[in-house]
Design an enzyme around this catalytic site. Sequence first.
Site, PDB file in Angstrom:
ATOM      1  N   LYS A   1       0.870  -1.180   0.000  1.00  0.00           N
ATOM      2  CA  LYS A   1       0.000   0.000   0.000  1.00  0.00           C
ATOM      3  C   LYS A   1       0.900   1.221   0.000  1.00  0.00           C
ATOM      4  O   LYS A   1       1.651   1.454   0.958  1.00  0.00           O
ATOM      5  CB  LYS A   1      -0.913  -0.014   1.223  1.00  0.00           C
ATOM      6  CG  LYS A   1      -1.789   1.241   1.308  1.00  0.00           C
ATOM      7  CD  LYS A   1      -2.827   1.118   2.407  1.00  0.00           C
ATOM      8  CE  LYS A   1      -3.631   2.401   2.527  1.00  0.00           C
ATOM      9  NZ  LYS A   1      -4.636   2.343   3.582  1.00  0.00           N
TER      10      LYS A   1
ATOM     11  N   LYS B   1      -1.939  -1.514  -4.039  1.00  0.00           N
ATOM     12  CA  LYS B   1      -2.861  -0.377  -3.973  1.00  0.00           C
ATOM     13  C   LYS B   1      -2.077   0.917  -3.991  1.00  0.00           C
ATOM     14  O   LYS B   1      -1.150   1.033  -3.194  1.00  0.00           O
ATOM     15  CB  LYS B   1      -3.659  -0.501  -2.673  1.00  0.00           C
ATOM     16  CG  LYS B   1      -4.538   0.679  -2.373  1.00  0.00           C
ATOM     17  CD  LYS B   1      -5.097   0.563  -0.975  1.00  0.00           C
ATOM     18  CE  LYS B   1      -5.903   1.819  -0.699  1.00  0.00           C
ATOM     19  NZ  LYS B   1      -6.240   1.972   0.668  1.00  0.00           N
TER      20      LYS B   1
HETATM   21  C1  PBG Z   1      -7.922   3.177   5.278  1.00  0.00           C
HETATM   22  C2  PBG Z   1      -8.064   3.087   3.811  1.00  0.00           C
HETATM   23  C3  PBG Z   1      -7.787   4.065   2.844  1.00  0.00           C
HETATM   24  C4  PBG Z   1      -8.149   3.517   1.625  1.00  0.00           C
HETATM   25  C5  PBG Z   1      -8.598   2.221   1.867  1.00  0.00           C
HETATM   26  N1  PBG Z   1      -8.522   1.962   3.228  1.00  0.00           N
HETATM   27  C6  PBG Z   1      -7.339   5.461   2.989  1.00  0.00           C
HETATM   28  C7  PBG Z   1      -5.987   5.787   3.428  1.00  0.00           C
HETATM   29  O1  PBG Z   1      -5.117   4.926   3.639  1.00  0.00           O
HETATM   30  O2  PBG Z   1      -5.771   6.993   3.623  1.00  0.00           O
HETATM   31  C8  PBG Z   1      -8.069   4.230   0.313  1.00  0.00           C
HETATM   32  C9  PBG Z   1      -9.028   3.733  -0.710  1.00  0.00           C
HETATM   33  C10 PBG Z   1      -9.291   4.637  -1.844  1.00  0.00           C
HETATM   34  O3  PBG Z   1      -8.670   5.705  -2.042  1.00  0.00           O
HETATM   35  O4  PBG Z   1     -10.187   4.272  -2.606  1.00  0.00           O
HETATM   36  N2  PBG Z   1      -6.630   2.974   5.734  1.00  0.00           N
HETATM   37 ZN    ZN Z   2      -6.201   3.746   7.773  1.00  0.00          ZN
END
Ligand code: PBG
Ligand code: ZN
Length: 331
Positions: A202, A255
Amino acid sequence: MFNSSLVAYPKVRLRRLRKNQAIRDLMQEIHLSKKDLICPIFVQEGISKPVKIKSMGEIKRFPLKNIDNEIESIIDLGIKAIILFGIPSNKDDNATSAFDDDGIVQRTVRHIRKNYGEKLAIITDACMCQYTSTGHCGIVKNKTVDNDSSLQILGKIATSHARAGADMIAPSAMMDGQVHAIRENLDSNGFTDTGIIGYSAKLASPLYGPFRDAANSYPEFGDRKSYQMPFTNRNEALKEVETDINEGADIVMVKPAIPYLDLIYQIREMTTTPVCAYSVSGEYAMIKAAALEGWLSEDNVMTELLVSIKRAGADMIITYHAKRMAQLLDE
Ligand code: PBG
Ligand code: ZN
């Protein structure tokens, strides 16, 4: 493998296999299926009707009492999986509402399980940013996000989701050891059959902006760069994946998706573990915004990008286009 002196170039005509649609259909290599799609759903406490999210096209936040139409339309479209995000009324320092058995996600999972049985695979996002007063994905101590106390909370969140009936837990906090901590907590509570999708690679991405509007989860100070990984690095992404697999992740995730097709490809080559790609809110918003202006064809661009994610090697895709894509796949 390839000896150029033996190739009779003038006789090679690749256009023979592109002559008409029937032949092109026969030659198609990558097939996108409804079964590949995972549809995100935002469920919010304390609202009385669905609320549109300004930066996210057709995506809405639903109160639990209005979730049924959405669930039924997802099932009717032939989509097989959802991922749930909760937006609670109460935030505090310890993300208490995230692991409350009567929390918004837990109640929603129980409702869906009770009314729709096993028609949908229910995946829950396990994180703290919607639930902490700081908006960070972990517990803050001395102005830093503390890894190990966050692991305990993540374990509790996962088990409360499992107890409500979730099939798979997807920890997105990017704390070190989160998959291990969750596996241990699930197993010691008897949830050995609950799966884990690691948000393994991520990246710290500005493409999460619209999601943070949707989920009300902006960090109150600083950013997420001390836990989400830098987009400049490749080996680090592979190492994150390797670590999650060693800790027991059933599925690993990359992601965002489109800027990281190289990582999806490399991870697919590296492991036999299923790979999920999360095409995030900003990827969706860019297409939506251009389509609204009439600058791009939404359906065609969406199809091309989702197929490219599969071609890179993803086995499944979390996408805000899921419903529209499923509709198109019917035509
Ligand atoms: C929570 C989370 C996020 C996303 C998925 N779970 C936001 C972040 O990490 O700030 C992002 C998903 C998206 O942008 O569609 N941790
Ligand atoms: Zn988060």
